[in-house]
Write a protein that holds these residues in place. Structure first.
Motif, PDB file in Angstrom:
ATOM      1  N   GLY A  62       0.788  -1.228   0.000  1.00 45.20           N
ATOM      2  CA  GLY A  62       0.000   0.000   0.000  1.00 45.20           C
ATOM      3  C   GLY A  62       0.815   1.271   0.000  1.00 45.20           C
ATOM      4  N   GLY A  63       2.160   1.160   0.067  1.00 48.57           N
ATOM      5  CA  GLY A  63       2.993   2.341   0.193  1.00 48.57           C
ATOM      6  C   GLY A  63       3.690   2.747  -1.098  1.00 48.57           C
ATOM      7  N   ARG A 139       0.541  -4.394   7.253  1.00 47.69           N
ATOM      8  CA  ARG A 139       0.156  -5.774   7.546  1.00 47.69           C
ATOM      9  C   ARG A 139       0.499  -6.158   8.988  1.00 47.69           C
ATOM     10  NH1 ARG A 139      -1.792  -7.902   3.008  1.00 47.69           N
ATOM     11  NH2 ARG A 139      -0.913  -7.368   0.961  1.00 47.69           N
ATOM     12  N   ASN A 140       1.339  -5.388   9.635  1.00 54.79           N
ATOM     13  CA  ASN A 140       1.670  -5.613  11.046  1.00 54.79           C
ATOM     14  C   ASN A 140       1.476  -4.298  11.802  1.00 54.79           C
ATOM     15  OD1 ASN A 140       2.847  -8.472  11.065  1.00 54.79           O
ATOM     16  ND2 ASN A 140       3.985  -7.491   9.402  1.00 54.79           N
TER      17      ASN A 140
END
Length: 286
Positions: A62-63, A139-140
């Motif tokens: 997403g980055g 995700r984390n």
């Protein structure tokens, strides 16, 4: 048609070797590979056309780091493989599902193979580009992450961004002509609005290149991308299974909600996909 392959990889290196072996041919000039910086072990490749590019990025889903890695691949390829007719971007967990001649027949149409949609479709929500987003490991996620907290705060107060151009989106994978790639790289160099705007958007890899093309003379030559993926699973895309092979064996091309699809690649696979790949070779690539 001479092809320069660009590959984004971060795991499943046994499969990556199978992928490169399958798409290697007289028409494949080079395989330029970006290995995620998080990978500590040196990647060993077994093909003298394969090159791991020196620039490596720690890619977060997403980055903007995904865009940085893609641009690095494009620049390296354009500088070292300028004679290519097409540049094809795939992931390291793709695999061809048709013959080399099938691909050559598609490329002979001299189209730009990339999915491009309006930003108001359900699966490409507009707020990805209207609000501020930052690059971190989503995700984390830790709820005390300052970048996450800043995103929440800016959205809460309604601080929206206005795009300096019409934004389009789509799947990040493509097969683009030499002329289109040169145009993209020149645009990135000369018009900093694209990098400045997309640096703070969510999943920019599904909009950055699409927006450049859609605001260019190349948009009229765009057709659907060459990659098949199954998104109708709880955690998409699905690992390719026998049911997908059954479908692809019966359907050389098929209509989708976003256009007529004639895929040459499927995704995704992993290091344990050997038996499925054997079926693809015997049933689809014969």
């Amino acid at each position: 048609m001479k092809i320069c392959y660009l590959i984004l990889a971060h795991n499943n290196f046994k499969h990556l070797y199978r992928l490169i072996s399958a798409i290697d041919s007289d028409n494949a000039l080079s395989f330029y590979i970006h290995i995620d910086k998080k990978v500590k072990n040196e990647y060993k490749y077994h093909n003298n056309k394969a090159v791991v590019i020196p620039e490596r990025y720690d890619i977060s889903w997403g980055g903007y780091s995904m865009i940085e890695a893609t641009i690095s691949l494009l620049r390296f390829a354009e500088a070292n493989c300028s004679e290519a007719d097409y540049y094809i971007l795939i992931s390291g967990v793709d695999y061809p599902i048709r013959s080399e001649q099938y691909l050559q027949n598609l490329l002979s149409e001299k189209k730009e193979f990339i999915d491009i949609y309006r930003t108001d479709v359900d699966h490409k929500p507009r707020d990805r580009y209207e609000y501020y987003f930052f690059d971190y490991d989503r995700r984390n996620l830790k709820f005390y992450n300052p970048k996450f907290l800043l995103e929440v705060f800016l959205k809460k107060i309604g601080w929206k961004r206005k795009a300096p151009f019409k934004v389009y989106s789509g799947s990040q994978w493509f097969a683009l002509t030499n002329a289109c790639i040169k145009y993209i790289l020149e645009t990135i160099k000369s018009d900093k609005r694209y990098e400045n705007f997309f640096r703070h958007t969510l999943v920019p890899d599904e909009a950055f290149i699409h927006t450049i093309i859609a605001n260019s003379p190349f948009f009229g030559n765009v057709v659907k991308s060459l990659v098949f993926a199954d998104w109708n699973v709880p955690i998409p895309p699905a690992i390719i299974e026998r049911r997908h092979i059954d479908f692809l064996e019966k359907n050389d091309g098929f209509q989708t909600t976003s256009g007529y699809s004639r895929p040459y690649f499927a995704r995704k696979f992993d290091d344990n996909s050997e038996h499925i790949i054997e079926e693809i070779e015997s049933r689809l690539r014969k």
